[in-house]
Design an enzyme around this catalytic site. Structure first.
Site, short mmCIF file in Angstrom:
data_model
loop_
_atom_site.label_atom_id
_atom_site.label_comp_id
_atom_site.label_asym_id
_atom_site.label_seq_id
_atom_site.Cartn_x
_atom_site.Cartn_y
_atom_site.Cartn_z
N ARG A 127 1.17 -0.66 -1.00
CA ARG A 127 0.15 0.06 -0.20
C ARG A 127 1.09 0.89 -0.44
O ARG A 127 1.30 1.37 1.15
CB ARG A 127 -1.02 -0.36 1.37
N HIS A 130 1.88 7.37 2.26
CA HIS A 130 0.71 7.96 2.16
C HIS A 130 1.17 8.88 3.43
O HIS A 130 1.07 8.33 4.12
CB HIS A 130 -0.49 7.27 1.63
N HIS A 132 -2.88 10.69 5.48
CA HIS A 132 -4.32 10.86 5.07
C HIS A 132 -4.71 12.28 6.60
O HIS A 132 -4.23 12.28 7.45
CB HIS A 132 -4.92 10.01 5.07
N GLU A 136 -5.54 6.50 11.66
CA GLU A 136 -6.05 4.89 11.38
C GLU A 136 -5.67 3.42 12.05
O GLU A 136 -4.26 4.03 13.06
CB GLU A 136 -4.83 4.71 10.27
N HIS A 175 3.05 6.93 6.26
CA HIS A 175 3.40 5.53 6.68
C HIS A 175 3.45 4.54 5.83
O HIS A 175 2.86 5.12 3.90
CB HIS A 175 1.95 5.34 8.16
N GLU A 198 -11.11 6.02 1.52
CA GLU A 198 -9.39 5.54 1.25
C GLU A 198 -8.92 5.56 0.09
O GLU A 198 -7.20 5.73 -0.22
CB GLU A 198 -9.58 4.20 1.64
MN MN Z 1 -3.74 5.03 6.06
#
Ligand code: MN
Ligand code: MN
Length: 420
Positions: A127, A130, A132, A136, A175, A198
């Site tokens: 993943r 990124h 946000h 999380e 992360h 997401e």
């Molecule tokens: Mn994340």
């Protein structure tokens, strides 16, 4: 007459006794109580008179999966909007390296504090790096992943997270998540914003691609030829190389000298349950034992077959649930006499409106595992039986028409999970 009814232990609508014919009505009420006691949890008492029959086709797979909607307990009452959704109804975004799907307030409108995402990364797949706008909370449901997170004081935390363990990344902290050998990992993510998406996160590839190349070259001290090779759009999920050992990765970035002050993962399997009862276990994971987890509190609940999470509620908000394994039936009690019972299975999402009473029964023949999640700093709850036993007995007897002997049978302490 009324004494006779009290001894029956069933609350009676006193309006039934108004006017003439009270004896006959009361007699009928007693008969009904006896009849209902014979049926499972008072379910579909009306079936005896053909009332539940149908004359047209139904979607049998859905009806069979939702017995509590198909034939609800007759204690359910009023217009209670659905508090069920399933990740198995959500659109899966599939890319080379894995997939993701989400259940947010768009899908489950009553869910007004948290949102959830499921994700799968094959071995080595990422993943993308990124950050946000929401905090999380992560819970691994299969396999294992390696996570990294950078703190504002330039320290970094790198850890491997196997099935059943947890991580927490505060809003804005950048992360990564990567699938490990042998078959990568699958996990649940929970965000402290009900409308989180997401698909709207800050991706390193996007930032590079949408900044003038000369600026990127100047910022990273490289030539334009190096910038030209960088991605021109989002990577999001993409295949990569299974990393070396955790020790190697930690040493390469600077070792102990650059490790964060607090851990951002929680190895639940290494820790004794907060509650262990004949019916199961509860691990509470909140800021009291997992310092990083400042705005999402969790309880990982395991209920043995035939067990029940007691009648309880939470004074500090709504409860967002993820059903990890097994099957369950939950009754939610809202104010003004409203109540509804809904069936849940593994990979479903459940919700309890803020401060509403609820009870969860394991309806399967295997362990039920589910998560209770709160947009809160701490996990706290209140128990019905505990409340009743902390009050003067006369007060409780006059509310519930119970005898002294029966009131003493009410457990004093929170039961948390009842056994079979
Ligand atoms: Mn994340
Ligand atoms: Mn609860």
């Amino acid at each position: 007459m009324s004494e006779e009814l009290k001894d029956n232990g069933k609350p009676v609508n006193r309006r039934s006794f108004l006017g003439a014919g009270a004896a006959a009505i009361a007699g009928a009420a007693i008969f009904n109580v006896a009849a209902k006691a014979q049926s499972r949890d008072n379910i579909h008492a009306a079936e005896h008179d053909h009332a539940t029959s149908r004359l047209s086709p139904i979607n049998k797979a859905i009806a069979d999966a939702n017995p509590d909607s198909e034939l609800p307990p007759d204690t359910d009452h009023g217009d209670v909007p659905s508090f069920w959704y399933s990740f198995d109804l959500a659109h899966r975004r599939i890319q080379e390296g894995g997939w993701t799907c989400q259940v947010t307030q768009r899908d489950l409108p009553v869910s007004n504090e948290l949102a959830g995402v499921k994700m799968r990364l094959t071995a080595g797949s990422y993943r993308e790096l990124h950050w946000h706008t929401a905090d999380e909370w992560g819970y691994v449901t299969g396999g294992s992943v390696r996570t990294t997170v950078l703190a504002p004081d330039s320290t970094v935390f790198i850890d491997d997270v196997p099935e059943g363990d947890i991580w927490y990344f505060p809003a804005g902290y950048p992360h990564s998540i990567q699938g490990l050998a042998n078959d990568g990992g699958e996990f649940l993510l929970v965000f402290d914003n009900p409308m989180f998406s997401e698909y709207e996160t800050f991706l390193v590839s996007d930032w590079i691609a949408h900044t003038p190349e000369t600026t990127v070259a100047r910022d990273l001290h490289v030539g334009l030829d190096a910038v030209a090779k960088m991605p021109k759009g989002e990577l999001y999920i993409f295949p990569g190389t299974v990393p070396g050992s955790l020790e190697q990765d930690r040493a390469e970035v600077g070792g102990q000298a650059v490790v964060t002050k607090i851990p951002y993962t929680y190895h639940l399997k290494d820790i004794e349950p907060t509650y262990k009862t004949p019916g199961g276990t509860v691990h509470v994971v909140d800021s009291s034992n997992f310092l990083a987890s400042t705005n999402i509190a969790a309880a990982v609940v395991k209920i043995k077959p035939g067990g029940m999470r007691e009648m309880h509620w939470h004074p500090n908000g709504s409860e967002w649930q993820y059903y990890v394994k097994g099957s369950a039936s939950m009754t939610v009690f809202e104010a003004a006499g409203k109540a509804r019972t809904i069936s849940f299975k593994q990979n479903d999402v459940g919700f309890v409106p803020s401060i509403a009473g609820h009870v969860i029964r394991n309806t399967g023949d295997s362990d039920l595992v589910f998560l209770e999640l709160f947009r809160a700093n701490r996990f706290i709850d209140l128990s019905l039986n505990n409340w009743m036993r902390r009050l003067p007995s006369l007060m409780v007897k006059e509310h519930l028409n119970v005898s002294d002997a029966d009131l003493k049978k009410f457990p004093v302490d929170k039961q948390i999970i009842l056994g079979k």
